[in-house]
Design a protein around this motif. Structure first.
Motif, mmCIF file in Angstrom:
data_model
loop_
_atom_site.group_PDB
_atom_site.id
_atom_site.type_symbol
_atom_site.label_atom_id
_atom_site.label_comp_id
_atom_site.label_asym_id
_atom_site.label_seq_id
_atom_site.Cartn_x
_atom_site.Cartn_y
_atom_site.Cartn_z
ATOM 1 N N ASN A 125 0.808 -1.231 0.000
ATOM 2 C CA ASN A 125 0.000 0.000 0.000
ATOM 3 C C ASN A 125 0.836 1.273 0.000
ATOM 4 O OD1 ASN A 125 -2.702 -0.923 0.041
ATOM 5 N ND2 ASN A 125 -2.466 -1.546 2.172
ATOM 6 N N ILE A 126 2.145 1.122 0.145
ATOM 7 C CA ILE A 126 2.980 2.318 0.313
ATOM 8 C C ILE A 126 2.904 3.221 -0.910
ATOM 9 C CG2 ILE A 126 5.353 3.160 0.559
ATOM 10 C CD1 ILE A 126 5.892 0.501 2.083
ATOM 11 N N ASP A 127 2.998 2.607 -2.077
ATOM 12 C CA ASP A 127 3.041 3.402 -3.302
ATOM 13 C C ASP A 127 1.763 4.193 -3.544
ATOM 14 O OD1 ASP A 127 5.572 2.641 -3.861
ATOM 15 O OD2 ASP A 127 5.035 1.097 -5.321
ATOM 16 N N VAL A 128 0.662 3.791 -2.897
ATOM 17 C CA VAL A 128 -0.606 4.482 -3.146
ATOM 18 C C VAL A 128 -1.076 5.278 -1.923
ATOM 19 C CG1 VAL A 128 -1.387 3.010 -5.027
ATOM 20 C CG2 VAL A 128 -1.838 2.303 -2.679
ATOM 21 N N SER A 145 -21.181 -3.294 7.934
ATOM 22 C CA SER A 145 -20.601 -2.518 6.833
ATOM 23 C C SER A 145 -19.260 -3.124 6.448
ATOM 24 C CB SER A 145 -20.328 -1.101 7.303
ATOM 25 O OG SER A 145 -21.338 -0.262 6.943
ATOM 26 N N VAL A 146 -19.021 -3.281 5.157
ATOM 27 C CA VAL A 146 -17.752 -3.876 4.724
ATOM 28 C C VAL A 146 -16.716 -2.770 4.549
ATOM 29 C CG1 VAL A 146 -16.601 -5.226 2.944
ATOM 30 C CG2 VAL A 146 -18.960 -5.750 3.577
ATOM 31 N N ARG A 147 -15.572 -2.942 5.206
ATOM 32 C CA ARG A 147 -14.444 -1.997 5.087
ATOM 33 C C ARG A 147 -13.172 -2.817 4.990
ATOM 34 N NH1 ARG A 147 -18.190 0.945 5.223
ATOM 35 N NH2 ARG A 147 -18.509 2.911 6.323
ATOM 36 N N TYR A 148 -12.433 -2.694 3.902
ATOM 37 C CA TYR A 148 -11.192 -3.461 3.773
ATOM 38 C C TYR A 148 -10.114 -2.596 3.160
ATOM 39 C CZ TYR A 148 -8.198 -7.546 3.076
ATOM 40 O OH TYR A 148 -7.167 -8.461 3.148
ATOM 41 N N VAL A 149 -9.106 -2.284 3.976
ATOM 42 C CA VAL A 149 -7.998 -1.457 3.504
ATOM 43 C C VAL A 149 -6.957 -2.333 2.812
ATOM 44 C CG1 VAL A 149 -6.111 0.052 4.265
ATOM 45 C CG2 VAL A 149 -8.352 0.234 5.356
ATOM 46 N N GLY A 150 -6.736 -3.543 3.395
ATOM 47 C CA GLY A 150 -5.665 -4.395 2.882
ATOM 48 C C GLY A 150 -4.348 -4.152 3.598
ATOM 49 N N SER A 151 -4.407 -3.337 4.663
ATOM 50 C CA SER A 151 -3.298 -3.179 5.610
ATOM 51 C C SER A 151 -3.867 -3.661 6.933
ATOM 52 C CB SER A 151 -2.932 -1.708 5.796
ATOM 53 O OG SER A 151 -1.938 -1.300 4.937
ATOM 54 N N LEU A 152 -3.341 -4.770 7.429
ATOM 55 C CA LEU A 152 -3.935 -5.364 8.625
ATOM 56 C C LEU A 152 -4.028 -4.366 9.779
ATOM 57 C CD1 LEU A 152 -4.897 -7.803 10.285
ATOM 58 C CD2 LEU A 152 -2.502 -8.438 10.608
ATOM 59 N N VAL A 153 -2.965 -3.608 10.008
ATOM 60 C CA VAL A 153 -2.964 -2.681 11.143
ATOM 61 C C VAL A 153 -4.098 -1.663 10.992
ATOM 62 C CG1 VAL A 153 -1.657 -0.855 12.289
ATOM 63 C CG2 VAL A 153 -0.512 -2.961 11.646
ATOM 64 N N ALA A 154 -4.278 -1.155 9.781
ATOM 65 C CA ALA A 154 -5.326 -0.147 9.563
ATOM 66 C C ALA A 154 -6.708 -0.758 9.761
ATOM 67 C CB ALA A 154 -5.185 0.452 8.168
ATOM 68 N N ASP A 155 -6.917 -1.959 9.214
ATOM 69 C CA ASP A 155 -8.219 -2.608 9.384
ATOM 70 C C ASP A 155 -8.467 -2.944 10.847
ATOM 71 O OD1 ASP A 155 -9.489 -2.763 6.775
ATOM 72 O OD2 ASP A 155 -7.826 -4.055 6.182
#
Ligand code: AFP
Length: 352
Positions: A126-129, A243-253
């Protein structure tokens, strides 16, 4: 969502000292590790914050032990943690998600009684975005008799952790940790370079609003996982839709669900029968924090912190979050269901 507001300014240093005073026999070693972690966190935050400004983004060309492309910042964060922690005389060994083997304490430094396991930069794709990433840490106490730490010291069940924490590099940088006396969150004030107590005694709601799962894996999930996800989405009529929320960064989720309630799930699937996440670097530390905040964490059949680690980079399925939502997972995953009884999420969504 409950807001936790500190009534006076408390730095992480003062908080750690006050916590230590509650234990007259404490040697201060664990406190020292926490200070060093806070320092490493500030250094990594500084690199993450300036990542878009300087030309340090992009894959470094090496793969990590899981065969994933390693980003430059992973390497930088890994080095920062090792350098901040190896000379303090408090650790006897380390292990990192980015390194294949034990990281020994160099011969010229004293060894202490603790081991540190860490994921230096979780969610690095996720860093690049410019999406939040995090660092996750777990502290264990040495069991073997020698001076240096051995594999046996690192391969302990999560229930033996002495401390665990994570740092989230989000809209602000936060450090959240537990030593088994509740969960406390600190927000970095960039103007003065201090972590200030912002979220004392964090508690996760009993049941939650958010479901965090990558349901593009639906085709390779077992039928009981599909049935569980239908339950969370309110499609079987048994509960209100989350509600579905998925960042794809475990710490953030995880952090969002800790504050707002809910469940993060990374189930095993037919392509990854052990799931994706690492027991020692990701699941155990977050499970310790989650349980200390009143939540639960399971691999579907066992409490995460009871799972016996057999190797450093062991993967584990993970269902973590609000107590009632994780209990629903444990109950439903224990009962296999016939495939015919579980329409796909998309078919069910289209027909409702
Ligand atoms: P990266 O570090 O490769 O970005 O992986 C992140 C991670 O380990 C964890 O932070 C996410 O929750 C999970 O993987 C996302 O995996 P999927 O892309 O398979 O959903």
């Amino acid at each position: 969502m409950g807001f936790h507001t500190a009534t006076s300014v408390v730095t992480i240093e003062r908080f750690i000292i006050e916590q230590e005073r509650m234990f007259p026999h404490a040697t201060g070693e664990l406190s020292g590790i926490l200070y060093d972690i806070a320092l490493a966190a500030k250094m990594i935050a500084n690199k993450v914050r300036s990542a878009g400004l300087v030309d340090i983004l992009g894959a470094e060309g090496k793969d990590n032990v899981q065969g994933e492309a390693q980003q430059k910042l992973d390497v930088i964060a890994n080095d920062i943690i090792i350098k901040a922690m190896d000379h303090g005389g408090r650790l006897c060994a380390m292990a990192s998600e980015e390194e294949p083997d034990i990281i020994p304490i160099p011969d010229n430094f004293r060894c202490g009684k603790y081991c540190l396991l860490f994921d230096p930069l979780d969610g690095s794709s996720n860093i690049d975005v410019n999406v939040p990433v995090g660092t996750i840490l777990s502290v264990l106490q040495k069991r073997t008799n020698g001076i240096r730490g051995e594999m046996e010291d690192l391969l302990q069940r999560g229930k033996y952790q002495k401390a665990a924490g994570y740092i989230i590099y989000g809209s602000s940088t936060m450090l959240v940790y537990t030593t088994g006396q509740g969960v406390h969150g600190f927000t970095l004030d960039p103007a003065i370079g201090e972590f200030l107590l912002s979220h004392p005694n964090m508690r996760i709601p009993e049941s939650g609003r958010y479901l965090s799962v990558n349901d593009s894996y639906e085709q390779v999930w077992d039928d009981n996982v599909r049935a569980l996800m239908r339950r969370y989405r309110g499609l079987d009529g048994e509960q209100r839709a989350m509600s579905v929320r998925y960042v794809g960064s475990l710490v953030a989720d995880f952090h969002r669900n800790l504050l707002g309630g809910g469940i993060f799930a990374y189930p095993a699937n037919k392509k990854s029968p052990r799931g994706k996440l690492r027991l020692l670097y990701e699941a155990n530390p977050l499970a310790f924090i989650c349980e200390q905040a009143g939540g639960l964490a399971t691999d579907g059949a066992n409490r995460i912190m009871d799972v016996k680690p057999l190797e450093l980079h062991q993967r584990v399925p993970l269902f973590i979050g609000s107590k009632r939502d994780v209990e629903t997972a444990s109950a439903m995953l224990a009962q296999p269901v016939p495939a015919s009884a579980v329409p796909s999420l998309s078919a069910a969504t289209a027909s409702t």
